[in-house]
Enzyme design. Structure first.
Site, PDB file in Angstrom:
ATOM      1  CB  CYS A  60      -0.898   0.047   1.241  1.00  0.00           C
ATOM      2  SG  CYS A  60      -2.150  -1.239   1.294  1.00  0.00           S
ATOM      3  CG  HIS A  88      -9.363  -5.991   2.392  1.00  0.00           C
ATOM      4  ND1 HIS A  88      -8.574  -7.096   2.168  1.00  0.00           N
ATOM      5  CD2 HIS A  88      -8.789  -4.980   1.698  1.00  0.00           C
ATOM      6  CE1 HIS A  88      -7.545  -6.755   1.388  1.00  0.00           C
ATOM      7  NE2 HIS A  88      -7.648  -5.483   1.097  1.00  0.00           N
ATOM      8  CD  GLU A 131     -26.498  13.553  13.440  1.00  0.00           C
ATOM      9  OE1 GLU A 131     -27.361  14.141  12.754  1.00  0.00           O
ATOM     10  OE2 GLU A 131     -25.787  14.135  14.281  1.00  0.00           O
ATOM     11  CG  HIS A 133      -9.327  -3.863  -3.203  1.00  0.00           C
ATOM     12  ND1 HIS A 133      -8.188  -3.697  -3.952  1.00  0.00           N
ATOM     13  CD2 HIS A 133      -8.916  -3.890  -1.915  1.00  0.00           C
ATOM     14  CE1 HIS A 133      -7.136  -3.638  -3.146  1.00  0.00           C
ATOM     15  NE2 HIS A 133      -7.559  -3.757  -1.912  1.00  0.00           N
TER      16      HIS A 133
END
Lengths: 229, 229, 229, 229
Positions: free
Chosen positions: D96, D116, D137, D187
């Site tokens: 990532c 995930h 809200e 994903h």
């Protein structure tokens, strides 16, 4: 921050492959406790077995999986013979023994998980002979599978006694070399991996995908296509 | 691994039948705590009773089930008379008393669980008079039942006061000798077993099956057939 | 059993009405932690206030509810003025202040819970002006209500700022004297009781009933009739 | 009450922005543990990164997120170069990395969460190009958004390798300046905030809204309108 601020993991067995026997026993207890709280091992069902070299560690039959202690664990050889009974008297080895052995023998697995997770069981009723899914990121977590592959997991018929699953499980493992799991209709799933960490990750990915399939079906989307047309 | 690596169970009462009185009191608290977190005993509802020989241990009425302490527990004889009040002042014995006693008397139960689990309650609304299911592995967890049996659990009408369920519960227990449970319409379920471990396993299997029935119905599959045609 | 076998409750505040100030602060933290893990108080939303005689304890605004500490709590008088700011600098009192005060003033509540529980919110979208349900055992947990009563909870419109709910909440409390709660459309619910234990039990019963309504709707059964025709 | 009655938070890292390096490492472990148990980071997926000034803390790739320890954490500079490898040998930095860096660079984020969560993933399949919702809200919890705004979150296509998402993620971040998140089809989701507390609150609000959308769809109500006509 005070000394309180040193974070400690809830589960104490680290991410390691090499285990002492004492650690292997503790690990099975810890994982059963965890799987029980995830809904994979309620009603004394489900379980996990870990192989440490040539020694296979296995839980007893018919006990509360979340309350097992290290002294309840059996040690077997690769032929499935008990080489060390548990210290706790009166226990019988798990009825999953021959099923676990198939994964050890045919796939050289390092750990096998048996789960009654409700979405695993429900997924067996959505499909005829194979669970199929694609277009899901979590497929990447399955050994050798990509997010856009059509991944299939065989579904075998359930039997009156767990041992009677042995032959059809063996056939299914041989017939689906890309699967790391075999589903059993109206029952649950067997999942394995090369060590306990890998088996646990496979199990988490598969359980996610089984839940996705059921929820997509409820949303009116196609489970086999991962919700895409 | 360091000393941190010795796994300890979250719940400390082992898988044993023989209990001291102190252990029986602690066990009820522990189980109520556990059942609360499973959604079986919220809003001060639900509960569990354990029989230790001729002494029956029971929780008080209308208290937060997850916060009970051993000094809150009543001890009754098999006629249901309080033989030891709790140390904590001001408590009343559970309104489930006459219902628990029926399971002790008619089935020689060693423990009885009363649950408001939402799927147990919802399952009572899917069927007219009996909950029916088959083709489910978890049926094997119910005493004397196989995975392919058609298993029935009676559903009795709810009443304005819990005590008013007593007669219809007795009738249902007598009419369904193969069931280890009685469902109450729009309310929940009573489940028993030969000791606390057995009762807990029965309860886990039944709650799984109740959830399966509701989810199969939502998936457009037949709950009574366990999702198979 | 070893000394390990003495069961200890996870939450330490006992079932008591009389609290010291330190206990009231700790209790709010404990309950917020618990409510967060039940899904009632995620995203810094939701919360709880407890009245100890003339002193009202309230959480700060916009903080992670599961991580609050006793030194973060405000003390207010019954007019809603801060009489003791928290030791932790830089905190503002909860925007729920005027709403909590209405329950204290109009109903002489001892505690008020504000929840964003997803089933509470979803239930507001199933009904036009009032949540209605009957034929449910959990109704007995609501103050003064029986299992076969038709119980109504008002649903008021949501507003851009929490304080703007004040007038419509007051009207709803006055218009529905049998309700222990007011729902807010697309938002959540305010629930109160005569002390913290009673408020918590009311909240658990109401959240159960909100979830029942949504699930009955999904099953094709009538929520207003509690699933019975 | 006894000394037992002093409530202690389960998680020990307080609500603070200023962290030492040791605290930043511990925080990532603690948050990964928490996110795993919320279902955001199973199967070694998901994760979190925290920026402490110019130092960016990041988890390793492919490990069990709930079992990480502080010595497993990488430190990177703002260009994404590893400036301090973890003490634990054999680890690779998270795939990532380039995606987290975009949020740090384009939005000056203080923390980024990748999840995930099953409802985040399912929500990507309910909509074509953007997730849209209003009348909720929980929208107030999203930075700069009101309860009645029509809030949009972009959905980008998934790719075979996580790094390949980099360009489309960058485009989506630039094209939707009001969103604090980017969804990935089939994903999951990337969510950021100005510090770890803010990012966590954004993530909790978004996950709530994703679940609301799926459940409204199942109830036959319009997710885009938040269940209102």
């Amino acid at each position: 921050m005070s000394e309180k601020s040193v974070w400690k993991p809830a589960f104490v067995t680290r991410q390691r492959e090499d285990l002492t026997d004492a650690e292997a026993r503790a690990l099975i207890c810890e994982l059963c406790h965890h799987f029980y709280h995830q809904g994979w091992a309620s009603g004394t069902g489900g379980g996990v077995s870990v192989r440490n070299g040539e020694r296979i560690f296995m839980a007893p039959s018919g006990v509360q999986k979340e309350r097992m202690l290290p002294e309840d664990i059996f040690v077997l050889n690769r032929e499935g013979e008990v080489i060390e009974p548990p210290q706790t008297p009166g226990l019988k080895v798990s009825a999953c023994r021959p099923l676990f052995l198939h994964a050890y023998t045919l796939r050289n697995a390092g750990a096998v998980i048996h789960s009654h997770g409700i979405y695993a069981m429900l997924a067996t009723l959505l499909y005829e002979k194979n669970f199929v899914i694609t277009n899901q990121e979590m497929l990447k977590g399955i050994e050798g599978v990509g997010a856009f592959d059509h991944h299939e997991v065989p579904i075998i018929a359930n039997t009156a006694y767990e041992e009677e699953l042995t032959n059809s499980l063996e056939e299914a493992i041989r017939a689906y070399p890309k699967a790391q799991a075999v589903l059993v209709k109206g029952h649950g799933v067997y999942i394995w991996g090369r060590d306990w960490m890998h088996a646990k990750a496979q199990a988490e990915c598969y359980h996610y995908l089984f839940e996705v399939a059921v929820k997509l079906h409820q949303m009116g989307l196609s489970p086999a296509h991962g919700g895409l047309a």
